[in-house]
Scaffold this active site. Structure first.
Site, mmCIF file in Angstrom:
data_model
loop_
_atom_site.group_PDB
_atom_site.id
_atom_site.type_symbol
_atom_site.label_atom_id
_atom_site.label_comp_id
_atom_site.label_asym_id
_atom_site.label_seq_id
_atom_site.Cartn_x
_atom_site.Cartn_y
_atom_site.Cartn_z
ATOM 1 N N ASN A 13 0.871 -1.181 0.000
ATOM 2 C CA ASN A 13 0.000 0.000 0.000
ATOM 3 C C ASN A 13 0.903 1.225 0.000
ATOM 4 O O ASN A 13 1.504 1.555 1.015
ATOM 5 C CB ASN A 13 -0.891 -0.026 1.260
ATOM 6 N N TRP A 14 0.985 1.872 -1.167
ATOM 7 C CA TRP A 14 1.914 3.003 -1.302
ATOM 8 C C TRP A 14 1.367 4.278 -0.649
ATOM 9 O O TRP A 14 2.057 5.282 -0.591
ATOM 10 C CB TRP A 14 2.204 3.268 -2.779
ATOM 11 N N LYS A 15 0.120 4.257 -0.205
ATOM 12 C CA LYS A 15 -0.525 5.442 0.388
ATOM 13 C C LYS A 15 -0.333 6.658 -0.534
ATOM 14 O O LYS A 15 -0.330 6.499 -1.739
ATOM 15 C CB LYS A 15 0.015 5.686 1.788
ATOM 16 N N HIS A 107 -9.739 0.964 4.619
ATOM 17 C CA HIS A 107 -8.448 1.085 5.327
ATOM 18 C C HIS A 107 -8.652 1.977 6.552
ATOM 19 O O HIS A 107 -9.453 2.907 6.526
ATOM 20 C CB HIS A 107 -7.404 1.693 4.389
ATOM 21 N N GLU A 109 -7.071 4.339 7.741
ATOM 22 C CA GLU A 109 -6.896 5.787 7.509
ATOM 23 C C GLU A 109 -8.140 6.381 6.851
ATOM 24 O O GLU A 109 -8.502 7.528 7.116
ATOM 25 C CB GLU A 109 -5.618 6.025 6.674
ATOM 26 N N GLU A 178 -5.748 -5.360 10.281
ATOM 27 C CA GLU A 178 -4.728 -4.342 10.521
ATOM 28 C C GLU A 178 -5.015 -3.639 11.844
ATOM 29 O O GLU A 178 -5.810 -2.680 11.878
ATOM 30 C CB GLU A 178 -4.743 -3.309 9.394
ATOM 31 N N GLY A 184 2.116 1.824 10.748
ATOM 32 C CA GLY A 184 3.059 2.941 10.643
ATOM 33 C C GLY A 184 3.748 3.286 11.944
ATOM 34 O O GLY A 184 4.383 4.340 12.052
ATOM 35 N N SER A 224 3.148 -2.652 10.261
ATOM 36 C CA SER A 224 4.610 -2.677 10.442
ATOM 37 C C SER A 224 5.240 -4.019 10.069
ATOM 38 O O SER A 224 6.145 -4.500 10.751
ATOM 39 C CB SER A 224 4.972 -2.272 11.882
ATOM 40 N N GLY A 245 2.646 -1.318 4.311
ATOM 41 C CA GLY A 245 2.645 0.114 4.009
ATOM 42 C C GLY A 245 4.064 0.606 3.796
ATOM 43 O O GLY A 245 4.629 0.491 2.704
ATOM 44 N N GLY A 246 4.675 1.125 4.861
ATOM 45 C CA GLY A 246 5.993 1.771 4.783
ATOM 46 C C GLY A 246 7.027 0.981 3.993
ATOM 47 O O GLY A 246 7.693 1.532 3.101
HETATM 48 C C1 PEP Z 1 -0.933 -0.041 5.907
HETATM 49 O O1 PEP Z 1 -0.942 1.130 5.595
HETATM 50 O O2 PEP Z 1 -1.848 -0.775 5.490
HETATM 51 C C2 PEP Z 1 0.147 -0.544 6.755
HETATM 52 C C3 PEP Z 1 0.051 -1.755 7.242
HETATM 53 O O3 PEP Z 1 1.196 0.302 6.991
HETATM 54 P P1 PEP Z 1 2.606 -0.065 7.698
HETATM 55 O O4 PEP Z 1 3.122 -1.331 7.058
HETATM 56 O O5 PEP Z 1 3.481 1.111 7.417
HETATM 57 O O6 PEP Z 1 2.345 -0.261 9.151
#
Ligand code: PEP
Length: 267
Positions: A13-15, A107, A109, A178, A184, A224, A245-246
């Site tokens: 997930n590049w956000k 998601h 967010e 999640e 994050g 994470s 994500g990251g």
């Molecule tokens: C996400 O945005 O779905 C996510 C899991 O982010 P991260 O891996 O950065 O925690």
């Protein structure tokens, strides 16, 4: 991940990151780095499917890079109407037209910052399915909810978005667990915490649509996920992949995650 029915899915997930040139370069690096893993036939279920969820503006550029390659393309959200006066929204048929095979829905967010409710998630899910997209519905509890021992209740409530369909309607459904406190933050759920939640989600899916449906349902873990923790997470029997994500923005890390070592190899 032990069930041969469920092919693991490793999704990035590049956000809201990257320019178009950076997007094309990262997609190319991923495509080359996971070529072996993602191209394996479905008869080799232990090799993961790989998907990239990119910003709307980068969809067509990344679609070009991924053309004729097994890495799937996804959007990060979808609107439930097919067309009309809905300024700022993007519909499921438009996503298909842009080259998407998948979309994220709900998601955390989107829920926290943009007010997506379980009702909105249900409408988006219905629209995504009608357009032929593979929906990845995200659910998870906040830290306060976990500390108040409300994790399972929250997951059960969020799963009401899945009611009112048939098992056949939902044959492509993917759920991403999640925990909001792990997104994050660098604070990953332990493999045991993740397994507990995934098992609860699978049992809830069985109550909704039967054991056969639940045993084929892919449930991803997100929060994470990194090269250093992916193997121990994926060794859990009810974890069928990861939403990253990251670390999906770093080609080498994401490629290592996509090439995670299955339980037997990790020992
Ligand atoms: C996400 O945005 O779905 C996510 C899991 O982010 P991260 O891996 O950065 O925690």
């Amino acid at each position: 991940m032990t069930d041969a029915l469920r092919r693991p899915l490793i999704a990035g997930n590049w956000k809201m990151h990257l320019s178009l040139a950076e997007s094309a370069a990262l997609a190319k690096a991923v495509k080359e780095g996971v070529a072996g893993a993602a191209a394996a036939p479905t008869s080799a279920p232990a090799s993961p499917e790989v998907a990239l969820f990119v910003p709307f503006t980068a969809l067509t550029v990344v679609a070009q890079v991924l053309k004729d390659c097994p890495v799937k393309l996804g959007a990060q959200d979808v609107y439930w109407e097919a067309q009309g006066a809905f300024t700022g929204e993007v519909s499921a048929p438009q996503l298909v037209d842009a080259g998407c095979q998948m979309t994220l829905i709900g998601h955390s967010e989107r829920r926290r910052l943009f007010g997506d409710t379980d009702e909105a998630v249900k409408k988006k899910l219905k629209a995504a399915l009608a357009a032929g997209l593979t929906p990845v519905v995200c659910i998870g509890e906040t830290l306060d909810e976990r500390q108040a021992q409300r994790t399972f209740r929250v997951l059960e409530t969020q799963m009401t978005a899945l009611t009112g369909f048939s098992p056949a309607d939902l044959s492509r459904l993917v759920i991403a667990y999640e925990p909001v406190w792990a997104i994050g933050t660098g604070q990953t759920a332990t493999p045991a915490q993740a397994q507990d939640a995934h098992l609860f989600i699978r049992k809830t899916a069985a109550k909704l649509y039967g054991e056969g449906f639940a045993s084929g349902l892919r449930i991803l873990y997100g929060g994470s996920v990194k090269a250093e923790n992916v193997d121990s997470l994926m060794a859990q029997p009810d974890l069928d992949g990861a939403l990253v994500g990251g670390d999906s923005l770093k080609a080498a890390s994401f490629i290592r995650i996509a090439n995670f070592k299955a339980a037997a190899e990790a020992k």
